[in-house]
Design a protein around this motif. Structure first.
Motif, PDB file in Angstrom:
ATOM      1  N   PHE A   1      -5.364   2.514   7.002  1.00 47.73           N
ATOM      2  CA  PHE A   1      -5.141   3.071   5.671  1.00 47.73           C
ATOM      3  C   PHE A   1      -3.912   3.962   5.607  1.00 47.73           C
ATOM      4  N   SER A   2      -3.481   4.466   6.748  1.00 47.72           N
ATOM      5  CA  SER A   2      -2.248   5.250   6.853  1.00 47.72           C
ATOM      6  C   SER A   2      -2.319   6.596   6.161  1.00 47.72           C
ATOM      7  N   TYR A   3      -3.520   7.081   5.836  1.00 49.78           N
ATOM      8  CA  TYR A   3      -3.524   8.393   5.199  1.00 49.78           C
ATOM      9  C   TYR A   3      -4.852   9.111   5.167  1.00 49.78           C
ATOM     10  N   LEU A   4      -5.964   8.506   5.567  1.00 47.71           N
ATOM     11  CA  LEU A   4      -7.241   9.159   5.345  1.00 47.71           C
ATOM     12  C   LEU A   4      -7.212  10.586   5.872  1.00 47.71           C
ATOM     13  N   PRO A   5      -7.656  11.584   5.069  1.00 44.07           N
ATOM     14  CA  PRO A   5      -7.531  12.982   5.464  1.00 44.07           C
ATOM     15  C   PRO A   5      -8.414  13.351   6.644  1.00 44.07           C
TER      16      PRO A   5
ATOM     17  N   LEU B   1       8.332  -4.803 -12.906  1.00 41.85           N
ATOM     18  CA  LEU B   1       7.244  -5.008 -11.952  1.00 41.85           C
ATOM     19  C   LEU B   1       7.828  -5.284 -10.579  1.00 41.85           C
ATOM     20  N   HIS B   2       7.270  -4.599  -9.567  1.00 41.47           N
ATOM     21  CA  HIS B   2       7.685  -4.791  -8.178  1.00 41.47           C
ATOM     22  C   HIS B   2       6.456  -5.171  -7.361  1.00 41.47           C
ATOM     23  N   VAL B   3       6.513  -6.326  -6.722  1.00 42.04           N
ATOM     24  CA  VAL B   3       5.433  -6.800  -5.847  1.00 42.04           C
ATOM     25  C   VAL B   3       5.980  -6.821  -4.433  1.00 42.04           C
ATOM     26  N   ARG B   4       5.296  -6.127  -3.531  1.00 37.99           N
ATOM     27  CA  ARG B   4       5.786  -6.010  -2.158  1.00 37.99           C
ATOM     28  C   ARG B   4       4.676  -6.387  -1.176  1.00 37.99           C
ATOM     29  N   PRO B   5       5.015  -6.683   0.065  1.00 39.19           N
ATOM     30  CA  PRO B   5       3.996  -7.064   1.042  1.00 39.19           C
ATOM     31  C   PRO B   5       2.974  -5.944   1.231  1.00 39.19           C
ATOM     32  N   GLY B   6       1.713  -6.340   1.436  1.00 41.20           N
ATOM     33  CA  GLY B   6       0.685  -5.348   1.720  1.00 41.20           C
ATOM     34  C   GLY B   6      -0.482  -5.429   0.768  1.00 41.20           C
ATOM     35  N   ILE B   7      -1.412  -4.465   0.964  1.00 39.89           N
ATOM     36  CA  ILE B   7      -2.636  -4.446   0.169  1.00 39.89           C
ATOM     37  C   ILE B   7      -2.758  -3.068  -0.475  1.00 39.89           C
ATOM     38  N   HIS B   8      -3.908  -2.442  -0.474  1.00 47.50           N
ATOM     39  CA  HIS B   8      -4.154  -1.216  -1.234  1.00 47.50           C
ATOM     40  C   HIS B   8      -4.116  -0.005  -0.307  1.00 47.50           C
ATOM     41  N   THR B   9      -2.965   0.236   0.330  1.00 49.47           N
ATOM     42  CA  THR B   9      -2.830   1.353   1.258  1.00 49.47           C
ATOM     43  C   THR B   9      -1.441   1.965   1.126  1.00 49.47           C
ATOM     44  N   PHE B  10      -1.220   3.032   1.893  1.00 49.34           N
ATOM     45  CA  PHE B  10       0.078   3.687   1.871  1.00 49.34           C
ATOM     46  C   PHE B  10       1.174   2.852   2.510  1.00 49.34           C
ATOM     47  N   THR B  11       0.829   1.782   3.176  1.00 44.14           N
ATOM     48  CA  THR B  11       1.879   0.883   3.655  1.00 44.14           C
ATOM     49  C   THR B  11       2.611   0.248   2.477  1.00 44.14           C
ATOM     50  N   VAL B  12       1.980   0.220   1.321  1.00 37.99           N
ATOM     51  CA  VAL B  12       2.627  -0.202   0.073  1.00 37.99           C
ATOM     52  C   VAL B  12       3.203   1.002  -0.661  1.00 37.99           C
ATOM     53  N   TRP B  13       2.433   2.079  -0.739  1.00 37.87           N
ATOM     54  CA  TRP B  13       2.819   3.205  -1.600  1.00 37.87           C
ATOM     55  C   TRP B  13       3.959   4.029  -1.035  1.00 37.87           C
ATOM     56  N   ARG B  14       4.126   4.079   0.283  1.00 36.05           N
ATOM     57  CA  ARG B  14       5.265   4.806   0.845  1.00 36.05           C
ATOM     58  C   ARG B  14       6.592   4.212   0.380  1.00 36.05           C
ATOM     59  N   PRO B  15       6.833   2.914   0.621  1.00 38.57           N
ATOM     60  CA  PRO B  15       8.109   2.361   0.133  1.00 38.57           C
ATOM     61  C   PRO B  15       8.185   2.312  -1.384  1.00 38.57           C
TER      62      PRO B  15
END
Length: 363
Positions: free
Chosen positions: A61-65, A330-344
């Protein structure tokens, strides 16, 4: 309930099944060892299992607190060395900058000015130019966390300070405000004025006035943006559209287009015709096109290619917004529902926001 909650449930279910299988193997091995050795090995095996599971979850998930964040939000110093608590009154001097050459991350007290939400604290990224150029004012982006979540998630998983430093180095400094939009990590008020919480009002009459009366921000429509991810993406889209004369830019990263809650809409709006009307009034895919003449904020939509249900909703709202005259991309990038998408996504969208607003003006 956010898309992250659904994804988290499925992933943790798979992780649990794998852990059970691993423990069956461990127990069979322990049966062959002498009893004193088993007594020492069992606690160690439990500890290693917990640690390994936490690492796997955070890697995915790249972010769970951390536990401390779940129990009580980001406190002074937090669990991230970049979090610094300071008074943001005019007494802040350029001395702060010397220990933060890429800018500063500070805590801003937000008083309750009548929303009933209570006092909160927003995390704020200030670019280096804020201290170098005391006569300048800056555009501001309000960055909304998801659910479950807290503002510091944007600093850890989202690397918001790094994104802010990047646009500042490019000559387009922006103040980033990460407000508290829920009372707890698991709280999911969807940023609406509901039967128990007035979160929308908290943003409008508590947070924004606190920021604009304390910091040197450009207060004009074109220099004020709102952004978020997952449930925070829905918040940004809904609040940005409902207050379109307040926000010139909306950035929605993987947000759905209607309010969702794990227990249905009753905890948010209650029951009956009034509750149904309130839900519809907070559903962009239902009300877009019904506002008539007025400002049209520019909108950035971003979603992971494998985030299928959210991607369908995002594409649908893109079409509705375009038809109604909103400048939307609209921007579609590789990945799912995690910060691996939201960071970039944040990095790209912030550069777009910063590069097309008035970066600074003199007081």
């Amino acid at each position: 309930m956010s898309g992250l909650s659904v994804l988290c449930g499925g992933f943790i279910g798979g992780l649990f099944a794998a852990a059970v299988t691993a423990w069956i193997i461990v127990i069979r091995m322990l049966r062959r060892w002498p009893r004193p050795t088993r007594a020492l090995a069992l606690p160690m095996a439990i500890l290693l299992t917990v640690a390994a599971s936490a690492d796997v979850v955070n890697a995915y998930f790249s972010y769970l607190p951390r536990l401390g964040d779940v129990m009580g939000a980001a406190t002074a110093g937090g669990s991230d060395p970049r979090l610094k608590t300071a008074d943001l009154r005019s007494s802040v001097s350029s001395a702060v900058l010397r220990s933060h050459p890429d800018g500063a991350i500070l805590a801003l007290p937000v008083p309750d000015r009548g929303s009933g939400f209570g006092r909160t604290t927003a995390l704020v990224y200030l670019p280096p130019q804020y201290f170098d150029q005391p006569q300048w004012r800056f555009p501001v982006l309000y960055l909304i966390h998801g659910s479950p979540g807290i503002p510091a998630d944007w600093l850890r998983g989202g690397q918001a300070a790094d994104a802010g430093a990047r646009v500042a180095a490019a000559g387009h400094p922006v103040i980033i405000v990460m407000p508290r939009m829920s009372h707890g990590w698991l709280d999911d008020p969807e940023c609406v004025d509901g039967v128990s919480e007035r979160v929308e009002t908290h943003l409008v009459i508590d947070i924004i006035p606190a920021v604009e009366s304390t910091l040197r921000v450009e207060s004009g429509w074109a220099s004020r943006g709102i952004a978020g991810m997952s449930a925070g993406g829905y918040c940004a889209l809904n609040l940005g559209l409902r207050h379109r004369s307040m926000f010139g830019t909306i950035i929605d990263m993987s947000g759905l287009t209607r309010p969702t809650h794990a227990d249905g809409l009753r905890p948010l709006f209650g029951a009956g015709p009034a509750a149904q009307a309130a839900a519809a009034a907070n559903s962009p895919d239902l009300y877009v096109g019904g506002f008539g003449p007025g400002p049209r904020p520019r909108i950035w939509l971003d979603v992971g290619r494998r985030d299928h249900d959210v991607a369908v909703a995002i594409r649908h709202i893109r079409d509705l917004l375009s038809t109604d005259g909103y400048p939307v991309q609209l921007h579609v990038r590789p990945g799912i529902h995690t910060f691996t998408v939201w960071r970039p996504a944040l990095r790209d969208a912030l550069a777009w926001f910063a590069g097309s607003t008035t970066s600074v003006s003199t007081i």
